[in-house]
Design a protein around this motif. Structure first.
Motif, PDB file in Angstrom:
ATOM      1  N   ARG A 140       0.792  -1.225   0.000  1.00 26.91           N
ATOM      2  CA  ARG A 140       0.000   0.000   0.000  1.00 26.91           C
ATOM      3  C   ARG A 140       0.822   1.271   0.000  1.00 26.91           C
ATOM      4  NH1 ARG A 140      -5.451  -0.083   1.081  1.00 26.91           N
ATOM      5  NH2 ARG A 140      -5.183   2.070   0.482  1.00 26.91           N
ATOM      6  N   GLY A 141       2.110   1.160   0.258  1.00 25.81           N
ATOM      7  CA  GLY A 141       2.933   2.355   0.298  1.00 25.81           C
ATOM      8  C   GLY A 141       4.072   2.183   1.279  1.00 25.81           C
ATOM      9  N   GLU A 142       4.775   3.273   1.499  1.00 24.12           N
ATOM     10  CA  GLU A 142       5.994   3.233   2.301  1.00 24.12           C
ATOM     11  C   GLU A 142       5.721   3.539   3.775  1.00 24.12           C
ATOM     12  OE1 GLU A 142      10.343   4.703   1.181  1.00 24.12           O
ATOM     13  OE2 GLU A 142       8.978   6.377   1.537  1.00 24.12           O
ATOM     14  N   LEU A 143       6.417   2.802   4.649  1.00 26.62           N
ATOM     15  CA  LEU A 143       6.468   3.119   6.074  1.00 26.62           C
ATOM     16  C   LEU A 143       7.790   3.813   6.327  1.00 26.62           C
ATOM     17  CD1 LEU A 143       5.235  -0.200   7.729  1.00 26.62           C
ATOM     18  CD2 LEU A 143       3.900   1.852   7.177  1.00 26.62           C
ATOM     19  N   VAL A 144       7.788   4.834   7.177  1.00 21.70           N
ATOM     20  CA  VAL A 144       8.984   5.631   7.444  1.00 21.70           C
ATOM     21  C   VAL A 144       9.202   5.701   8.949  1.00 21.70           C
ATOM     22  CG1 VAL A 144      10.067   7.895   7.186  1.00 21.70           C
ATOM     23  CG2 VAL A 144       8.571   7.014   5.370  1.00 21.70           C
ATOM     24  N   LEU A 145      10.413   5.363   9.373  1.00 18.87           N
ATOM     25  CA  LEU A 145      10.788   5.449  10.784  1.00 18.87           C
ATOM     26  C   LEU A 145      11.948   6.423  10.911  1.00 18.87           C
ATOM     27  CD1 LEU A 145      10.955   2.692  13.378  1.00 18.87           C
ATOM     28  CD2 LEU A 145      12.896   4.207  13.128  1.00 18.87           C
ATOM     29  N   GLU A 146      11.753   7.441  11.743  1.00 13.04           N
ATOM     30  CA  GLU A 146      12.806   8.422  12.007  1.00 13.04           C
ATOM     31  C   GLU A 146      13.154   8.375  13.482  1.00 13.04           C
ATOM     32  OE1 GLU A 146      12.406  12.235   9.744  1.00 13.04           O
ATOM     33  OE2 GLU A 146      10.375  11.453   9.423  1.00 13.04           O
ATOM     34  N   HIS A 147      14.408   8.646  13.789  1.00 10.52           N
ATOM     35  CA  HIS A 147      14.913   8.509  15.153  1.00 10.52           C
ATOM     36  C   HIS A 147      15.767   9.711  15.523  1.00 10.52           C
ATOM     37  CE1 HIS A 147      18.733   7.572  17.202  1.00 10.52           C
ATOM     38  NE2 HIS A 147      17.948   7.040  18.114  1.00 10.52           N
ATOM     39  N   ARG A 148      15.710  10.058  16.798  1.00  8.58           N
ATOM     40  CA  ARG A 148      16.532  11.159  17.304  1.00  8.58           C
ATOM     41  C   ARG A 148      16.800  10.914  18.782  1.00  8.58           C
ATOM     42  NH1 ARG A 148      14.569  17.185  18.364  1.00  8.58           N
ATOM     43  NH2 ARG A 148      16.559  17.972  19.050  1.00  8.58           N
ATOM     44  N   ASN A 149      17.980  11.240  19.213  1.00  6.85           N
ATOM     45  CA  ASN A 149      18.297  11.166  20.634  1.00  6.85           C
ATOM     46  C   ASN A 149      18.203  12.547  21.260  1.00  6.85           C
ATOM     47  OD1 ASN A 149      19.777   8.615  19.691  1.00  6.85           O
ATOM     48  ND2 ASN A 149      19.890   8.520  21.916  1.00  6.85           N
ATOM     49  N   ILE A 150      17.723  12.585  22.491  1.00 12.07           N
ATOM     50  CA  ILE A 150      17.813  13.773  23.331  1.00 12.07           C
ATOM     51  C   ILE A 150      18.504  13.279  24.596  1.00 12.07           C
ATOM     52  CG2 ILE A 150      16.575  15.519  24.638  1.00 12.07           C
ATOM     53  CD1 ILE A 150      14.412  15.469  22.537  1.00 12.07           C
ATOM     54  N   GLY A 151      19.799  13.526  24.686  1.00 12.98           N
ATOM     55  CA  GLY A 151      20.590  12.910  25.744  1.00 12.98           C
ATOM     56  C   GLY A 151      20.562  11.405  25.533  1.00 12.98           C
ATOM     57  N   ASP A 152      20.232  10.670  26.578  1.00 15.86           N
ATOM     58  CA  ASP A 152      20.114   9.217  26.462  1.00 15.86           C
ATOM     59  C   ASP A 152      18.730   8.780  26.010  1.00 15.86           C
ATOM     60  OD1 ASP A 152      22.736   8.760  27.264  1.00 15.86           O
ATOM     61  OD2 ASP A 152      22.196   8.649  29.389  1.00 15.86           O
ATOM     62  N   ASP A 153      17.777   9.697  25.996  1.00 13.35           N
ATOM     63  CA  ASP A 153      16.406   9.364  25.627  1.00 13.35           C
ATOM     64  C   ASP A 153      16.258   9.284  24.114  1.00 13.35           C
ATOM     65  OD1 ASP A 153      15.813   9.421  28.345  1.00 13.35           O
ATOM     66  OD2 ASP A 153      15.274  11.541  28.276  1.00 13.35           O
TER      67      ASP A 153
ATOM     68  N   ALA B 264       3.132   7.297  16.462  1.00 14.00           N
ATOM     69  CA  ALA B 264       2.755   6.454  15.330  1.00 14.00           C
ATOM     70  C   ALA B 264       1.540   7.053  14.645  1.00 14.00           C
ATOM     71  CB  ALA B 264       2.458   5.030  15.787  1.00 14.00           C
ATOM     72  N   GLY B 265       1.578   7.065  13.335  1.00 11.99           N
ATOM     73  CA  GLY B 265       0.458   7.535  12.539  1.00 11.99           C
ATOM     74  C   GLY B 265       0.533   6.960  11.150  1.00 11.99           C
ATOM     75  N   ILE B 266      -0.220   5.897  10.929  1.00 16.13           N
ATOM     76  CA  ILE B 266      -0.215   5.208   9.639  1.00 16.13           C
ATOM     77  C   ILE B 266      -1.651   5.181   9.138  1.00 16.13           C
ATOM     78  CG2 ILE B 266       0.232   3.019   8.464  1.00 16.13           C
ATOM     79  CD1 ILE B 266       2.285   2.444  10.766  1.00 16.13           C
ATOM     80  N   HIS B 267      -1.851   5.643   7.910  1.00 15.65           N
ATOM     81  CA  HIS B 267      -3.202   5.616   7.339  1.00 15.65           C
ATOM     82  C   HIS B 267      -3.135   5.321   5.847  1.00 15.65           C
ATOM     83  CE1 HIS B 267      -7.427   6.426   6.815  1.00 15.65           C
ATOM     84  NE2 HIS B 267      -7.108   7.160   5.758  1.00 15.65           N
ATOM     85  N   PHE B 268      -3.676   4.179   5.500  1.00 10.79           N
ATOM     86  CA  PHE B 268      -3.870   3.808   4.102  1.00 10.79           C
ATOM     87  C   PHE B 268      -5.382   3.622   3.929  1.00 10.79           C
ATOM     88  CE2 PHE B 268       0.451   2.096   4.955  1.00 10.79           C
ATOM     89  CZ  PHE B 268       1.150   2.847   4.028  1.00 10.79           C
ATOM     90  N   PRO B 269      -6.043   4.468   3.136  1.00  8.55           N
ATOM     91  CA  PRO B 269      -7.500   4.383   2.992  1.00  8.55           C
ATOM     92  C   PRO B 269      -7.947   3.001   2.505  1.00  8.55           C
ATOM     93  CG  PRO B 269      -6.651   6.382   1.957  1.00  8.55           C
ATOM     94  CD  PRO B 269      -5.467   5.541   2.335  1.00  8.55           C
TER      95      PRO B 269
ATOM     96  N   GLU C 223      -5.712  -8.216   5.422  1.00 13.62           N
ATOM     97  CA  GLU C 223      -4.434  -8.777   4.970  1.00 13.62           C
ATOM     98  C   GLU C 223      -3.373  -7.686   4.859  1.00 13.62           C
ATOM     99  OE1 GLU C 223      -2.595 -10.960   1.023  1.00 13.62           O
ATOM    100  OE2 GLU C 223      -4.668 -11.416   1.580  1.00 13.62           O
ATOM    101  N   GLU C 224      -3.751  -6.529   4.338  1.00 10.11           N
ATOM    102  CA  GLU C 224      -2.815  -5.410   4.222  1.00 10.11           C
ATOM    103  C   GLU C 224      -2.426  -4.876   5.599  1.00 10.11           C
ATOM    104  OE1 GLU C 224      -4.217  -3.667  -0.123  1.00 10.11           O
ATOM    105  OE2 GLU C 224      -5.320  -3.073   1.684  1.00 10.11           O
ATOM    106  N   ILE C 225      -3.353  -4.881   6.541  1.00 12.39           N
ATOM    107  CA  ILE C 225      -3.032  -4.461   7.910  1.00 12.39           C
ATOM    108  C   ILE C 225      -1.966  -5.377   8.487  1.00 12.39           C
ATOM    109  CG2 ILE C 225      -3.911  -4.326  10.287  1.00 12.39           C
ATOM    110  CD1 ILE C 225      -6.575  -3.318   9.033  1.00 12.39           C
ATOM    111  N   ARG C 226      -2.132  -6.692   8.305  1.00 14.59           N
ATOM    112  CA  ARG C 226      -1.128  -7.645   8.801  1.00 14.59           C
ATOM    113  C   ARG C 226       0.233  -7.383   8.166  1.00 14.59           C
ATOM    114  NH1 ARG C 226      -5.709 -10.862   8.721  1.00 14.59           N
ATOM    115  NH2 ARG C 226      -5.303 -11.672   6.637  1.00 14.59           N
TER     116      ARG C 226
END
Length: 120
Positions: free
Chosen positions: A12-25, A87-92, A97-100
């Motif tokens: 259905r499309g691309e999933l994107v994960l972005e990461h950032r540290n704030i100190g150790d968090d 988290a925010g994923i929306h495919f109309p 099966e696509e959710i899985r």
């Protein structure tokens, strides 16, 4: 330490994960399709008890809570650091099966992030 953006392609499309540290968090965003903030989870590691827990806030009419809750706990369990995950994923008109498939690919992204954090 900031890692590159991680992506996985679903039918259905691309999933994107972005990461950032704030100190150790750790702050992580996981989006796909019509990206948005559907849920926010916080993972916390209890050094005394030796386990991770997480809590989640879900926006009305959104179903991103399960993925956010699990991912925050999983990252925190691996790193022992506080994790905030949006988290925010929306495919109309997505099918079951696509959710899985989306859930599986999202889990792969979380595992990829954990491996990258452990190697850094």
């Amino acid at each position: 330490m900031n890692l590159p953006i991680l992506t996985k392609l679903t039918s259905r499309g691309e999933l994107v994960l972005e990461h950032r540290n704030i100190g150790d968090d750790i702050i992580v965003t996981l989006t796909g399709g019509d990206g948005h903030v559907g849920a926010v989870a916080v993972g916390h590691y209890d050094n005394t008890g030796g386990h991770a827990s997480s809590s989640v806030i879900t926006l009305p009419s959104h179903r991103d809570d399960a993925i956010a809750l699990d991912a925050a706990r999983k990252i925190t369990s691996a790193t022992h650091n506080t994790t905030i995950l949006t988290a925010g994923i929306h495919f109309p008109d997505i099918t079951n099966e696509e959710i899985r498939e989306v859930l599986s690919k999202a889990d792969e992204l979380i595992n990829d992030l954990i491996r990258a954090l452990e190697e850094a």
